[in-house]
Design an enzyme around this catalytic site. Structure first.
Site, mmCIF file in Angstrom:
data_model
loop_
_atom_site.group_PDB
_atom_site.id
_atom_site.type_symbol
_atom_site.label_atom_id
_atom_site.label_comp_id
_atom_site.label_asym_id
_atom_site.label_seq_id
_atom_site.Cartn_x
_atom_site.Cartn_y
_atom_site.Cartn_z
ATOM 1 N N GLU B 60 40.110 -16.782 -9.043
ATOM 2 C CA GLU B 60 40.553 -15.489 -9.599
ATOM 3 C C GLU B 60 39.824 -14.309 -8.969
ATOM 4 O O GLU B 60 40.431 -13.264 -8.703
ATOM 5 C CB GLU B 60 40.372 -15.473 -11.128
ATOM 6 C CG GLU B 60 41.402 -16.299 -11.890
ATOM 7 C CD GLU B 60 41.176 -17.804 -11.795
ATOM 8 O OE1 GLU B 60 40.048 -18.210 -11.425
ATOM 9 O OE2 GLU B 60 42.100 -18.584 -12.075
ATOM 10 N N HIS B 129 43.341 -20.107 -23.057
ATOM 11 C CA HIS B 129 44.635 -19.661 -22.541
ATOM 12 C C HIS B 129 45.160 -18.473 -23.348
ATOM 13 O O HIS B 129 45.821 -17.599 -22.813
ATOM 14 C CB HIS B 129 45.679 -20.785 -22.628
ATOM 15 C CG HIS B 129 45.549 -21.827 -21.566
ATOM 16 N ND1 HIS B 129 44.390 -22.517 -21.337
ATOM 17 C CD2 HIS B 129 46.444 -22.301 -20.663
ATOM 18 C CE1 HIS B 129 44.577 -23.376 -20.345
ATOM 19 N NE2 HIS B 129 45.828 -23.264 -19.910
#
Lengths: 362, 325
Positions: B60, B129
């Site tokens: 990321e 999540h």
């Protein structure tokens, strides 16, 4: 059975590249870069100038006329040799110690001083200077360089992104990620690790069990080179070749320059006598990049004490003028800072803008 | 007009901007050939090619760092973070770098990027999540944070976000991706960033919500109607900067407010909405401004979502508390 360690023989693959030895003699005739006499003199001029700049910057910092400053003495070959291999259109992503490269890439000296003092104008790169201002977050410049390089590639430009970090920086996740991205996209990037032996007080041996930083390139499938970072010819030539490969679509390169900083980490209270021995300083002083390049140029009749003094005097004059120009820069106002945040100010900043306009008009 | 789910509206917005501006680049983990883990980028690589829509290595920080670099070369990156719980990996690249690009360079560079990322609970995802982390982003000067609650807004807000010349965090609630369809114009249109929308007019109390909580607030308003309580429901749409004008106007009319978020009480952005109301409209208040939020624990193990996530009943309860104050 026991399998052969893949590390066996790895160190030999990353032997240090040197062209000019400590006595200023060519030790690798085949690798000598194709530089004109004028180029050689210009390289020396830049190194001397930068040494003076370092000495004056330390003095000015002590007088309180400069702020944040990370000394550069000892790293002239590493910083300027890599930079000399670039073109104006190449994109530079420096770390906090890499102000000299920015200056030689076109950042006016007084702006470099404003960066040191903490004034936004110091970071306003002139339109023709392809560079970001010095990065404080160690590693962030590496992933950004991958993006710049990918951008250059997508635009079809024959240019590279070059970025710098230190030996400590090679332990960061972003160091690995940035190189890995550039490798995966075969982007035209040059990653320079200036191994000056210490990350503040922590010696390079404590950063990693790897014997060289150059070999970390193998983890991402790109070529890595270990270079004598006190030898400007070797640094230049290795960078030049990395640039050629990059613009020919052959992807990025990692270059580790073995170098040393003679001064402290920064001028903010670091005391190198706490972690460095005099013996170590002496050893590296013998390898001074200026001494050996001076000898080389003198042997070719390209340099003299007189020339060197001219450069020193000119540097001092220019530094004096630049500090004066920095002094005359308008003081920063909160409204300036607000106006730099967005293209269009959101409501909260619009409100605060009005508030501070009123304060500033009093 | 076409009936679209929110995910279709998002794909449509991306397609529109890929078509409109050759500088728009869409990239992230599995967004290329795979079309994204939620199919948000379905068919885009096929239509626009690998140079415009491409997969990245799984990292990321590398993704957002790359986006920052690409923006210096005149591109308009639209990177994706697969789930917003993974933003911690990229916090420096987002908040330390992209958000500060214009300021730190004195305007010489800017980062016209839109970071898309799914979040939100109610669909039993594994750990990290569903976490609501918009509060972290809202605290960073230099970022705008957008959270649509329906297909129409999703398309208009995403087009506006992509066209904005400063970084925008565009958070997509997973539960809303396919939960309903609505009419969305097929042609391009924009919804202004920083502008809330009154979803239901009322005169007794103001509900200020965003994301999935907008629907809970609307349901709560229906319930309250049975008891003759008339709630006004505001969908913030942009949670940073918030639309103060719309909020204050409503509170001045109803004299009561409840701020509703899915995030934990110590997180999210409800506290700053409350502060703004008390600074600007305290003399119009008949009761303290209350908050509906999740408990201050780590996001629940998936089987505990039902008891943990705020719902319309919590909103009804708080509304009555306010009315009976």
């Amino acid at each position: 059975m026991s399998f052969k360690s893949p590390l066996e023989g790895i160190d030999e693959q990353f032997e240090m590249i040197q062209i000019l030895n400590e006595d200023g003699e060519i030790v690798n005739e085949d690798a000598v870069p194709d530089l004109s006499d004028d180029d050689l003199v210009e390289l020396m001029r830049r190194m001397v100038y930068t040494r003076v700049l370092d000495q004056r910057s330390i003095a000015l910092n002590r007088q309180g006329r400069l702020g944040f400053y990370a000394p550069t003495a000892g790293q002239e070959a590493s910083q300027l040799g890599t930079h000399f291999a670039l073109e104006k259109e190449d994109f530079l992503l420096p770390a906090y110690r890499d102000v000299p490269q920015l200056i030689w890439h076109g950042l006016p000296l007084y702006q470099a001083f404003l960066f040191s003092r903490g004034h936004y104008h110091g970071n306003q790169m002139p339109e023709d200077v392809n560079a970001l201002s010095p990065q404080i977050i160690i590693g962030a410049q590496i992933t950004q360089a991958a993006g710049v390089a990918l951008g250059l590639k997508r635009r079809g430009k024959k240019n590279v992104a070059i970025t710098y970090t230190g030996d400590g920086g090679a332990s960061q996740g972003d160091f690995y990620e940035g190189m890995n991205f550039a490798g995966a996209y075969q982007a035209p990037a040059i990653f320079v690790v200036q191994n000056n032996q210490f990350a503040i007080s922590v010696p390079v041996e404590k950063q990693s069990a790897a014997k060289t930083i150059a070999q970390k390139a193998a983890a991402v499938g790109v070529p890595g080179y270990l270079v004598d970072g006190m030898d400007v010819l070797a640094v230049y030539q290795v960078t030049k070749e990395a640039r050629e490969r990059a613009i020919n679509g052959e992807g990025p390169t990692l270059i580790e320059t073995m170098t040393y900083r003679y001064g402290p980490h920064t001028m903010a209270g670091d005391d190198p006598t706490r972690y460095r021995t005099e013996d170590m300083d002496d050893q590296w002083e013998k390898r001074d990049p200026l001494v050996r390049f001076r000898k080389y140029l003198e042997s070719k009749d390209l340099w003299s004490e007189e020339k060197e003094n001219e450069v020193i005097e000119a540097a001092k004059e220019e530094i004096k003028a630049a500090i004066k120009k920095a002094d005359s820069q308008d003081k920063q106002k909160v409204t300036d800072l607000i106006s730099l945040m967005h293209e269009e100010l959101p409501y909260n900043l619009q409100e605060q803008m009005e508030e501070y306009k009123e304060k500033e008009s009093k | 007009m076409a009936q679209m789910t929110m995910i279709q509206a998002i794909t449509d917005a991306l397609r529109t901007e890929l078509k409109n501006d050759e500088n728009v680049l869409v990239f992230g983990e599995d967004v290329g050939q795979n079309g994204g883990v939620f199919r948000a980028t379905e068919g885009l690589q096929e239509e626009f090619g690998e140079e415009r829509v491409f997969d990245t290595p799984l990292a990321e920080s590398g993704i957002i760092g790359t986006a920052v670099g690409l923006s210096t070369q005149g591109f308009r990156p639209v990177p994706e973070i697969q789930f917003f719980g993974f933003v911690y990996e990229a916090m420096d690249a987002v908040s330390g770098q992209a958000a500060r690009m214009r300021y730190r360079s004195g305007g010489r560079w800017h980062a016209p990027m839109t970071i898309r990322s799914p979040f939100g609970g109610g669909v039993h995802t594994p750990e990290l999540h569903a976490d609501s982390l918009e509060g972290l982003m809202a605290q960073q000067p230099g970022l705008k944070v957008v959270i649509p609650s329906n297909p129409y807004d999703a398309k208009g807000l995403l087009i506006s976000s992509i066209r904005d010349n400063d970084p925008v965090i565009f958070l997509e609630h997973m539960k809303l991706y396919r939960s309903f369809r609505e009419e969305v114009p097929e042609e391009e249109f924009t919804v202004d960033l920083g502008k809330a929308k009154v979803k239901r007019e009322g005169k007794d109390i103001t509900f200020i919500a965003y994301g999935a909580m907008v629907h809970s607030a609307l349901k709560a308003a229906e319930e309250l109607e049975k008891e003759n309580i008339d709630a006004e429901v505001i969908d913030l749409r942009t949670v940073s900067p918030i639309d103060i004008e719309t909020i204050i106007e409503s509170v001045k009319k109803t004299n009561r407010a409840v701020v509703i978020q899915e995030a934990q009480k110590q997180a999210g952005i409800a506290a700053s909405v409350v502060s703004e109301i008390q600074e600007r409209a305290i003399l119009h208040l008949e009761a303290p401004v209350l908050r509906v939020a999740a408990p201050d624990t780590v996001y629940p193990f998936s089987q505990a979502e039902e008891v943990w996530l705020p719902n319309y009943e919590d909103i009804v309860e708080k509304a009555k508390q306010s009315i009976n104050f």
